[in-house]
Design an enzyme around this catalytic site. Structure first.
Site, PDB file in Angstrom:
ATOM      1  N   GLY A 184      -3.913  -2.624   1.028  1.00  0.00           N
ATOM      2  CA  GLY A 184      -4.092  -1.620  -0.011  1.00  0.00           C
ATOM      3  C   GLY A 184      -5.275  -0.703   0.222  1.00  0.00           C
ATOM      4  O   GLY A 184      -6.150  -0.974   1.042  1.00  0.00           O
ATOM      5  N   GLU A 185      -5.269   0.402  -0.515  1.00  0.00           N
ATOM      6  CA  GLU A 185      -6.363   1.380  -0.466  1.00  0.00           C
ATOM      7  C   GLU A 185      -7.278   1.089  -1.664  1.00  0.00           C
ATOM      8  O   GLU A 185      -6.905   1.355  -2.809  1.00  0.00           O
ATOM      9  CB  GLU A 185      -5.778   2.796  -0.522  1.00  0.00           C
ATOM     10  CG  GLU A 185      -6.740   3.900  -0.874  1.00  0.00           C
ATOM     11  CD  GLU A 185      -7.997   3.963  -0.008  1.00  0.00           C
ATOM     12  OE1 GLU A 185      -7.869   4.166   1.205  1.00  0.00           O
ATOM     13  OE2 GLU A 185      -9.110   3.816  -0.569  1.00  0.00           O
TER      14      GLU A 185
ATOM     15  N   CYS B 162      -7.051  -6.425  12.353  1.00  0.00           N
ATOM     16  CA  CYS B 162      -6.980  -5.125  11.698  1.00  0.00           C
ATOM     17  C   CYS B 162      -5.590  -4.493  11.843  1.00  0.00           C
ATOM     18  O   CYS B 162      -5.064  -4.380  12.941  1.00  0.00           O
ATOM     19  CB  CYS B 162      -8.031  -4.219  12.338  1.00  0.00           C
ATOM     20  SG  CYS B 162      -8.070  -2.600  11.633  1.00  0.00           S
TER      21      CYS B 162
ATOM     22  N   SER C 130     -13.703   0.004   2.492  1.00  0.00           N
ATOM     23  CA  SER C 130     -13.125   0.880   3.514  1.00  0.00           C
ATOM     24  C   SER C 130     -12.037   1.752   2.887  1.00  0.00           C
ATOM     25  O   SER C 130     -11.139   1.251   2.215  1.00  0.00           O
ATOM     26  CB  SER C 130     -12.523   0.020   4.624  1.00  0.00           C
ATOM     27  OG  SER C 130     -11.858   0.840   5.541  1.00  0.00           O
TER      28      SER C 130
ATOM     29  N   SER D  15     -11.792   5.218   7.312  1.00  0.00           N
ATOM     30  CA  SER D  15     -10.836   5.099   8.414  1.00  0.00           C
ATOM     31  C   SER D  15     -10.559   6.492   8.934  1.00  0.00           C
ATOM     32  O   SER D  15      -9.814   7.250   8.312  1.00  0.00           O
ATOM     33  CB  SER D  15      -9.524   4.476   7.923  1.00  0.00           C
ATOM     34  OG  SER D  15      -9.744   3.178   7.492  1.00  0.00           O
ATOM     35  N   LEU D  16     -11.142   6.822  10.034  1.00  0.00           N
ATOM     36  CA  LEU D  16     -11.080   8.193  10.537  1.00  0.00           C
ATOM     37  C   LEU D  16      -9.924   8.345  11.539  1.00  0.00           C
ATOM     38  O   LEU D  16      -9.010   9.111  11.349  1.00  0.00           O
ATOM     39  CB  LEU D  16     -12.425   8.521  11.198  1.00  0.00           C
ATOM     40  CG  LEU D  16     -12.683   9.967  11.554  1.00  0.00           C
ATOM     41  CD1 LEU D  16     -12.716  10.838  10.313  1.00  0.00           C
ATOM     42  CD2 LEU D  16     -14.003  10.085  12.312  1.00  0.00           C
ATOM     43  N   HIS D  17     -10.039   7.625  12.639  1.00  0.00           N
ATOM     44  CA  HIS D  17      -9.000   7.503  13.670  1.00  0.00           C
ATOM     45  C   HIS D  17      -8.681   8.774  14.455  1.00  0.00           C
ATOM     46  O   HIS D  17      -8.077   8.688  15.517  1.00  0.00           O
ATOM     47  CB  HIS D  17      -7.713   6.889  13.114  1.00  0.00           C
ATOM     48  CG  HIS D  17      -7.969   5.610  12.358  1.00  0.00           C
ATOM     49  ND1 HIS D  17      -8.771   4.615  12.859  1.00  0.00           N
ATOM     50  CD2 HIS D  17      -7.573   5.196  11.131  1.00  0.00           C
ATOM     51  CE1 HIS D  17      -8.841   3.633  11.975  1.00  0.00           C
ATOM     52  NE2 HIS D  17      -8.133   3.963  10.918  1.00  0.00           N
TER      53      HIS D  17
ATOM     54  N   CYS E  33       0.858  -1.184   0.000  1.00  0.00           N
ATOM     55  CA  CYS E  33       0.000   0.000   0.000  1.00  0.00           C
ATOM     56  C   CYS E  33       0.895   1.236   0.000  1.00  0.00           C
ATOM     57  O   CYS E  33       1.861   1.310   0.767  1.00  0.00           O
ATOM     58  CB  CYS E  33      -0.895   0.013   1.234  1.00  0.00           C
ATOM     59  SG  CYS E  33      -1.952   1.479   1.282  1.00  0.00           S
TER      60      CYS E  33
END
Ligand code: SF4
Length: 357
Positions: free
Chosen positions: A174-175, A348, A206, A229-231, A127
């Site tokens: 990967g994205e 994850c 995601s 994916s905020l985090h 990624c």
């Protein structure tokens, strides 16, 4: 002449390519069913096709497979697959056990059957985005996966497990939105009634926040679920742990998500790994409450899996339960994602392979 790989073509493209060889569309439909619905990769086993047609198909076409190189089974039933790709690139996929505690909770909340079988699939070899808390981000990025390589993760796992996959989450290596066209074609095959016949409501993509593609998904009215994916809801902290935030700022990301909701009316899921002192503070709780009151959304709170390969000194939050309880008391919709497969590095943020070809 190189043979054309039929696996990875959607129904329309299969019909168009076969038409060039005067193969009628009903045959294309049968072939499509054999490859995806029946998961057969050998023309000789396609018994409703004539011998002559099978001979022609063998001359001009092939049905490739990606190879299972290793399979690791967790004590909680999670299975991690390491795949070898045709160019020797490596990717991982994870088959999640049907009834882990958090998904029981989530199933009940979503009113979905409890016997669902979920696979987490990859969309890239490595990624390029380098999130600080993700082992994949520390691998050398090689390339996007082809449609065939995305779809075949599901087909191979179905074959190996002997079970039908009901849910697909694009949360592996990967994205996904950096491989947008192949992702959309793959989902088309997964959802097709003659293909794997998976409901688009059971597909979740995601993203770390690739804004142009979020807008595109909204404009094209794609009906799969979207997770972001905020985090962190702090611009600087998010940039520190997710370099993509320097390109696509948090404020603009939230705006794009609002746009997505206005266009699709689908509720977004925000993923939130809880780190000690970084995003588990009172002010973070207040920001989450404010956001959740401004738009329909839910939060997936995830435990952090520490690793010595991570360069920042990140620690999992000791306030996990308290944080979740505080949000729930404020009527924020919160799911707790458990750590399925942690013992086999399948949870994850843990997916990574040492050599990727
Ligand atoms: Fe890439 Fe997702 Fe890992 Fe970030 S979290 S490095 S986007 S795979």
């Amino acid at each position: 002449m190189d043979k054309i790989n039929l696996k990875g073509l959607n129904a329309e493209d299969t019909a168009i390519i076969l038409q060039k060889y005067d193969i009628p569309s009903f045959r294309a439909k049968q072939l499509f069913q054999w490859i995806y619905r029946k998961n057969i990769a050998d023309f000789d086993l396609m018994t409703n096709l004539s011998k002559e047609l099978r001979l022609l198909l063998k001359e001009r076409f092939c049905i490739e497979n990606i190879a299972i190189e290793k399979k690791s089974v967790s004590i909680d039933g999670t299975i991690k697959y390491l795949f070898n790709l045709p160019d020797n690139g490596k990717i991982e996929s994870v088959l999640l056990p049907p009834l882990s505690v958090n998904r029981l909770e989530e199933s009940a909340a979503d009113d979905e059957p409890l016997n669902r079988l979920t696979i987490c699939v990859s969309t890239q070899v490595g990624c390029p985005l380098g999130c600080e808390f993700c082992a994949t981000g520390y691998m050398k990025y090689k390339r996007n996966l082809s449609v065939f390589e995305i779809v075949d993760q599901i087909l191979q796992v179905q074959k190996d497990s002997g079970k039908e996959i009901t849910n697909v989450v694009f949360m592996g290596m990967g994205e996904p939105l950096l491989n947008y066209n192949n992702l959309i074609k793959a989902i088309d095959i997964l959802c097709h009634v003659e293909g794997l016949k998976i409901s688009n409501k059971h597909i979740t993509v995601s993203t770390s926040g690739i804004i142009p593609e979020i807008i595109k998904i909204a404009d094209e009215h794609k009906k799969f679920k979207l997770a972001v994916s905020l985090h962190s809801l702090d611009e600087d902290i998010r940039s520190k742990i997710m370099p993509i935030n320097n390109k696509y700022k948090l404020t603009e990301l939230i705006e794009s998500v609002r746009y997505y909701y206005r266009k699709t009316k689908l509720k977004i899921t925000f993923e939130y790994i809880l780190f000690d002192g970084l995003n588990d503070r009172e002010e973070d709780i207040r920001k989450i409450i404010k956001l959740s009151r401004s738009m329909p959304c839910k939060f997936n709170i995830i435990r952090f899996h520490e690793s010595e390969i991570f360069s920042l000194d990140l620690k999992g939050s000791p306030r996990f339960k308290e944080f979740v309880d505080r949000l729930r008391n404020e009527k924020v919709t919160v799911m707790v994602r458990n750590s399925s497969g942690e013992d086999i590095a399948a949870a994850c943020g843990q997916l990574a392979v040492k050599s990727n070809g």
